[in-house]
Write a protein that holds these residues in place. Structure first.
Motif, PDB file in Angstrom:
ATOM      1  N   UNK A 101       0.743  -1.186   0.104  1.00 32.64           N
ATOM      2  CA  UNK A 101       0.071   0.025   0.026  1.00 32.64           C
ATOM      3  C   UNK A 101       0.817   1.280  -0.164  1.00 32.64           C
ATOM      4  N   UNK A 102       0.353   2.477  -0.387  1.00 32.96           N
ATOM      5  CA  UNK A 102       0.991   3.559  -0.365  1.00 32.96           C
ATOM      6  C   UNK A 102       1.108   4.086   1.055  1.00 32.96           C
ATOM      7  N   UNK A 103       2.398   4.736   1.340  1.00 30.49           N
ATOM      8  CA  UNK A 103       2.609   5.282   2.644  1.00 30.49           C
ATOM      9  C   UNK A 103       2.051   6.616   2.769  1.00 30.49           C
ATOM     10  N   UNK A 104       1.874   7.278   1.779  1.00 36.33           N
ATOM     11  CA  UNK A 104       1.181   8.748   1.622  1.00 36.33           C
ATOM     12  C   UNK A 104       0.138   8.781   0.914  1.00 36.33           C
ATOM     13  N   UNK A 105      -0.631   9.883   0.995  1.00 37.50           N
ATOM     14  CA  UNK A 105      -1.892  10.164   0.211  1.00 37.50           C
ATOM     15  C   UNK A 105      -1.555  11.230  -0.902  1.00 37.50           C
ATOM     16  N   UNK A 106      -2.319  11.565  -1.916  1.00 41.94           N
ATOM     17  CA  UNK A 106      -1.956  12.465  -3.017  1.00 41.94           C
ATOM     18  C   UNK A 106      -3.249  12.981  -3.359  1.00 41.94           C
ATOM     19  N   UNK A 107      -3.084  14.361  -3.613  1.00 44.18           N
ATOM     20  CA  UNK A 107      -4.218  15.384  -3.722  1.00 44.18           C
ATOM     21  C   UNK A 107      -4.855  15.223  -5.080  1.00 44.18           C
ATOM     22  N   UNK A 108      -4.254  14.555  -5.916  1.00 45.09           N
ATOM     23  CA  UNK A 108      -4.746  14.051  -7.322  1.00 45.09           C
ATOM     24  C   UNK A 108      -4.519  12.492  -7.678  1.00 45.09           C
ATOM     25  N   UNK A 109      -5.382  12.137  -8.257  1.00 44.42           N
ATOM     26  CA  UNK A 109      -5.150  10.425  -8.623  1.00 44.42           C
ATOM     27  C   UNK A 109      -4.248  10.453  -9.476  1.00 44.42           C
ATOM     28  N   UNK A 110      -4.001  11.109 -10.573  1.00 43.02           N
ATOM     29  CA  UNK A 110      -3.011  11.036 -11.227  1.00 43.02           C
ATOM     30  C   UNK A 110      -1.541  10.912 -10.512  1.00 43.02           C
ATOM     31  N   UNK A 111      -1.452  11.787  -9.605  1.00 50.02           N
ATOM     32  CA  UNK A 111      -0.241  11.860  -8.702  1.00 50.02           C
ATOM     33  C   UNK A 111      -0.175  10.575  -8.177  1.00 50.02           C
ATOM     34  N   UNK A 112      -1.020   9.831  -7.500  1.00 52.01           N
ATOM     35  CA  UNK A 112      -1.027   8.588  -6.995  1.00 52.01           C
ATOM     36  C   UNK A 112      -0.746   7.448  -8.020  1.00 52.01           C
ATOM     37  N   UNK A 113      -1.208   7.568  -9.391  1.00 48.13           N
ATOM     38  CA  UNK A 113      -0.895   6.614 -10.537  1.00 48.13           C
ATOM     39  C   UNK A 113       0.501   6.759 -10.577  1.00 48.13           C
TER      40      UNK A 113
END
Length: 75
Positions: A42-54
């Motif tokens: 799992x990711x350890x951080x969250x992202x403001x945009x879905x594209x950044x998480x992708x």
């Protein structure tokens, strides 16, 4: 929406799926799901945009061997 991480592998089975999803706070995270359905990372951080998480999921998966796909879930 599904996107292939590596080009030219559409007819092959995927070893792992990277899911990009919104968390309870409305930010985005990713998780790796093995072909048997178990969450393996799992990711350890969250992202403001879905594209950044992708993009982060793509960077992480570059270290893995095998065929990977990335999907986004709406909820």
């Amino acid at each position: 929406m599904a996107t292939k991480l590596k080009k030219g592998v559409a007819s092959q089975e995927f070893d792992r799926t990277l899911e990009v999803y919104p968390d309870k706070g409305g930010r985005f995270r990713w998780r790796a799901v093995a072909s048997n359905g178990r969450i393996t990372a799992t990711s350890n951080e969250d992202f403001s945009k879905a594209g950044n998480a992708e993009r982060a999921a793509h960077r992480e998966s570059d270290a893995w061997n095998g065929i990977v796909r990335v999907i986004r879930t709406e909820s």
